[in-house]
Design an enzyme around this catalytic site. Structure first.
Site, mmCIF file in Angstrom:
data_model
loop_
_atom_site.group_PDB
_atom_site.id
_atom_site.type_symbol
_atom_site.label_atom_id
_atom_site.label_comp_id
_atom_site.label_asym_id
_atom_site.label_seq_id
_atom_site.Cartn_x
_atom_site.Cartn_y
_atom_site.Cartn_z
ATOM 1 N N GLU A 197 1.082 -0.876 0.399
ATOM 2 C CA GLU A 197 -0.256 0.090 -0.797
ATOM 3 C C GLU A 197 0.876 1.069 0.103
ATOM 4 O OE1 GLU A 197 -0.884 1.806 3.937
ATOM 5 O OE2 GLU A 197 -1.030 -0.456 4.329
ATOM 6 N N LYS A 240 -4.812 -3.315 13.734
ATOM 7 C CA LYS A 240 -4.532 -2.049 14.471
ATOM 8 C C LYS A 240 -5.065 -2.269 15.411
ATOM 9 C CE LYS A 240 -3.169 0.631 10.670
ATOM 10 N NZ LYS A 240 -4.289 0.104 9.653
#
Length: 301
Positions: free
Chosen positions: A24, A158
């Site tokens: 990414e 996360k």
């Protein structure tokens, strides 16, 4: 069909059927300051090459989807201002209007699939935000994993997220969540979230075969490979819990919502851990890059 620009290195890899790993670009534009962002991006790419695969950093530059960036393009993106943060909802609009944008997990998966790349290494995926029962703040990454056939290697979700709810939504969407080499679901900076992962696999070959089998069975979507951060780089969950709690309270007090939440929290956690969170973040991305390269090799055999 959308025309994709391949870097010379990725184009050559596709011609020779070499293993390719997508990366990414929001880690470059929204994850770190310059020049550390470019240095880290180059280090991740070098790690993938050293592990026997070809890196393909994905971004939209002036309305074109790029799979693989040249050194010059990486440098330019690393210094660019006001770069859009693209997900499924705004990816096509950015391309249509000739914009420049960095891809999140969801957008990277879409572009990787368009480019014929089946493996993607990242840091951590997005998920269900804490308090989502009232805000409905759930990352598009989860639905993307259910729809787009790309294997995503991450250090779990996360740690700032609601991890039990994130796992629940992934189960609802039918996304395989595979812990690599352990039974626990990892929590980004920490090796364990205290929750058992739905699946465990111990080799890259098993993971590659699982994705091939899904495709052969006509099942849509990809799979999430939860790869724990290396032992010497982890920050224990009990150390992080009060820090994450303080950062969340600050975000709430300041009325920060939507796409702005994650960058704000990561920055505050960086400050409150005196930079340790960023050092750990870099190590876990490099670790994920190595595993993704091994999976990509198995996919091409």
């Amino acid at each position: 069909m959308i025309d994709i620009s391949f870097s010379p290195e990725v184009s050559d890899a596709k011609t020779k059927n070499l293993p390719i790993v997508a990366l990414e670009s929001t880690i470059i534009t929204h994850g770190m300051p310059y020049p550390q962002n470019v240095e880290t991006a180059r280090k991740v790419e070098a790690t993938i090459r050293a592990a026997g695969a070809i890196p393909a950093t994905i971004a939209v530059l002036e309305g074109r989807i790029h799979a693989g960036l040249t050194d010059e393009q990486l440098e330019t993106l690393g210094q660019a201002q006001n770069v859009a943060k693209l997900s499924r909802a705004d990816l096509a609009a950015c391309v249509a209007t000739g914009g420049t944008g960095a891809t999140t997990v969801a957008a990277t998966m879409i572009c990787a699939h368009l480019a014929g790349i089946g493996v993607f290494a990242t840091g951590g995926i997005g998920g269900v935000h804490r308090g989502a029962e009232s805000t409905f703040d759930i990352s598009a990454d989860l639905k993307e994993l259910a729809e787009t056939p790309v294997t995503v290697v991450a250090a779990g979700a996360k740690a700032i997220l609601d991890l039990p709810k994130t796992l629940e939504v992934l189960e609802t969407y039918g996304v395989p969540v595979i812990a690599y080499g352990q039974d626990d679901f990892p929590a980004f900076w920490s090796r364990s979230s205290g929750m058992k992962a739905p699946l465990r696999m111990d080799t890259a070959e098993q993971i590659a075969l699982a994705q091939k089998t899904r495709t052969a069975m006509g099942l849509p979507g990809g799979q999430l490979v939860a790869n724990p951060i290396p032992v010497d780089a982890e920050i224990p969950a009990e150390t992080l819990a009060p820090i994450i709690s303080a950062a969340l309270s600050e975000a709430d007090a300041k009325g920060i919502t939507g796409k702005a939440v994650t960058p704000f929290l990561l920055q505050r956690i960086f400050e409150l851990t005196e930079g340790k969170s960023l050092a750990a973040n870099i190590e876990l991305v490099l670790n994920n890059a190595r595993l993704a390269a091994a999976i990509a090799q198995s996919m091409t055999h």
